[in-house]
Design an enzyme around this catalytic site. Structure first.
Site, PDB file in Angstrom:
ATOM      1  N   ASP A  13       0.820  -1.222   0.000  1.00 59.12           N
ATOM      2  CA  ASP A  13       0.000   0.000   0.000  1.00 59.12           C
ATOM      3  C   ASP A  13       0.850   1.266   0.000  1.00 59.12           C
ATOM      4  O   ASP A  13       0.421   2.304   0.484  1.00 59.12           O
ATOM      5  CB  ASP A  13      -0.952   0.030   1.220  1.00 59.12           C
ATOM      6  CG  ASP A  13      -1.799  -1.216   1.336  1.00 59.12           C
ATOM      7  OD1 ASP A  13      -2.427  -1.574   0.335  1.00 59.12           O
ATOM      8  OD2 ASP A  13      -1.840  -1.823   2.425  1.00 59.12           O
ATOM      9  N   LYS A  16       2.427   2.244  -5.032  1.00 68.10           N
ATOM     10  CA  LYS A  16       3.128   1.729  -6.224  1.00 68.10           C
ATOM     11  C   LYS A  16       2.339   1.988  -7.502  1.00 68.10           C
ATOM     12  O   LYS A  16       2.928   2.154  -8.568  1.00 68.10           O
ATOM     13  CB  LYS A  16       3.384   0.226  -6.065  1.00 68.10           C
ATOM     14  CG  LYS A  16       4.355  -0.124  -4.953  1.00 68.10           C
ATOM     15  CD  LYS A  16       4.598  -1.611  -4.862  1.00 68.10           C
ATOM     16  CE  LYS A  16       3.365  -2.397  -4.467  1.00 68.10           C
ATOM     17  NZ  LYS A  16       2.814  -2.028  -3.143  1.00 68.10           N
TER      18      LYS A  16
END
Length: 429
Positions: A13, A16
């Site tokens: 999380d 990316k």
């Protein structure tokens, strides 16, 4: 021959999806190499927000070849939903390619994931119950179904008959759950095949040829370093290898093909699910970070646990993935804070340690050693050059670089493509 691997440097999380989207502008191929639809990438393009779970976020640019590699486990139903969603949004998906060696998530995988997690009770892992773990289990047990199997109906039905007999026995006799009928699954997956057949190919050959031709290739990992099956906070991990080495296995390339590894990390730390989290903030500041950063899972909607930046984790990610640079995201979330802390080490049983422990018991006993830095209390979202950031924000980033031992090549100051500062061109020839 720029071949760049993008990995999560924390518990996943990290943002990316945004960084992949930003770099995909120059990349010609974007390759997802592990995980399944337990991951999620949120990408904001102008005023439009896209949420993707399987298809690489490079698909949002026209003309890109986007590859789902052999290391990914694919739920065809989810894939088709995502394709339909993108089509509805006017996105061309003709550049998608799926490895013929990619394993399939079957209905019994989802059911087993659910009943096994429920049976764990207080020792639950925090799985998304999407069948990811059981699919990888079957892969390791040599009982998995692959994309290539779909292309031969007779072979697919023969394999499914053998495997389903075992799965139904397990569901009915061990978990007292209802089993599956072979004809229902067979017909369902034959229908899927007709809609995805033209995407299936030898993606290892495709990607290697692209690199050999000097094309720019971006490898996109899901989850993060501390969710890696081998190097993460086991057993509170995913079922694959998000670290940089996983790109070689999951895409079918050799390690000599990789030029750079970028580690994506937030300007603070978050995690979803169970397990120890040394810098977790269970207070007003933690809630403020969660609110300002919209820290809720793309896939599950679960609120993320938030804490101060953990440099012990970052150094570990640098080591196990060989990071050559950082992409620091969500710097703007810290804009309102008067003071900001960075964890530089842990105290375990009265002794200072600087490296990440493998024992979860030890990690749960670790107390963070903090270095406190002044905040900047200014809006950073309009900065497009490093020197346009507030001085204290610049000092914060430079301190993180010093602790990590690698430079920050990208700094994100908001969710949009334009809200990004780049100090190095990853695909410069």
């Amino acid at each position: 021959m720029p071949a760049v691997v993008l990995v999560g440097a924390q518990w996943g999380d990290e943002g990316k999806g945004k960084i992949t989207d930003f770099l995909a502008k120059k990349a010609e191929y974007v390759v997802r190499y592990q995980g399944g639809n337990n991951a999620g990438h949120t990408v904001k393009v102008d005023d439009r927000e896209f949420k993707l779970h399987l298809i690489p976020s490079g698909i949002l640019y026209p003309g890109k070849i986007c590859v789902i590699g052999n290391g990914v486990v694919v739920d065809p139903a989810v894939l088709l939903e995502e394709l339909a969603y993108l089509a509805q949004e006017g996105i061309d998906t003709s550049g998608l390619r799926i490895s013929s060696n990619a394993h399939l998530i079957m209905p019994y995988h989802r059911k087993l994931d659910e009943v096994e997690e429920e049976r764990r009770g207080e020792h639950r892992i925090g799985t998304t119950k999407r069948g990811i773990g059981p699919a990888y289990m079957d892969k390791a047990a040599r009982a998995g179904m692959r994309m290539v199997d779909l292309l031969d109906e007779e072979e697919f039905k023969a394999k499914l008959t053998r495997v389903l007999a075992e799965k139904n026995y397990l569901l009915e006799k061990v978990y007292q759950a209802e089993g599956f009928k072979i004809e229902e699954i067979f017909e369902e997956y034959v229908a899927y095949t007709e809609r995805i057949r033209h995407f299936i190919t030898d993606t290892s050959l495709l990607v290697n040829d692209a690199i050999n031709e000097g094309r720019d290739v971006l490898f996109e990992g899901a989850q993060g370093t501390l969710l890696d099956l081998d190097h993460g906070t086991y057993p509170f991990v995913t079922s694959s290898n998000p670290t940089a080495g996983g790109a070689c296995i999951g895409a079918g390339i050799g390690p000599t093909k990789i030029d750079q590894v970028i580690g994506v990390c937030k300007a603070y730390t978050t995690r979803v699910g169970e397990g120890p989290f040394p810098t977790e903030l269970d207070d007003q500041i933690g809630e403020e970070i969660r609110k300002n950063g919209a820290e809720f899972g793309t896939t599950t909607g679960r609120p993320r646990r938030c804490g101060w930046f953990d440099a012990v984790i970052l150094r570990y990610a640098v080591r196990v993935s060989g990071l050559s640079s950082l992409a620091l995201t969500k710097l703007d979330v810290l804009d309102s804070l008067e003071r900001i802390k960075v964890c530089t080490g842990y105290k375990l049983n009265g002794k200072e340690i600087s490296e990440f422990p493998h024992s979860l018991k030890q990690l749960s006993l670790c107390e963070p050693i903090y270095e406190e830095l002044p905040g900047w209390q200014e809006n950073t979202s309009n900065a497009r050059q490093f020197n346009e950031l507030p001085l204290n924000a610049q000092k914060y980033i430079k301190r993180l670089e010093e602790i990590a031992g690698v430079p920050a090549a990208i700094v994100a100051v908001g969710p949009k493509r334009t809200e990004t500062i780049q100090t190095k061109d990853m695909f410069a020839k």
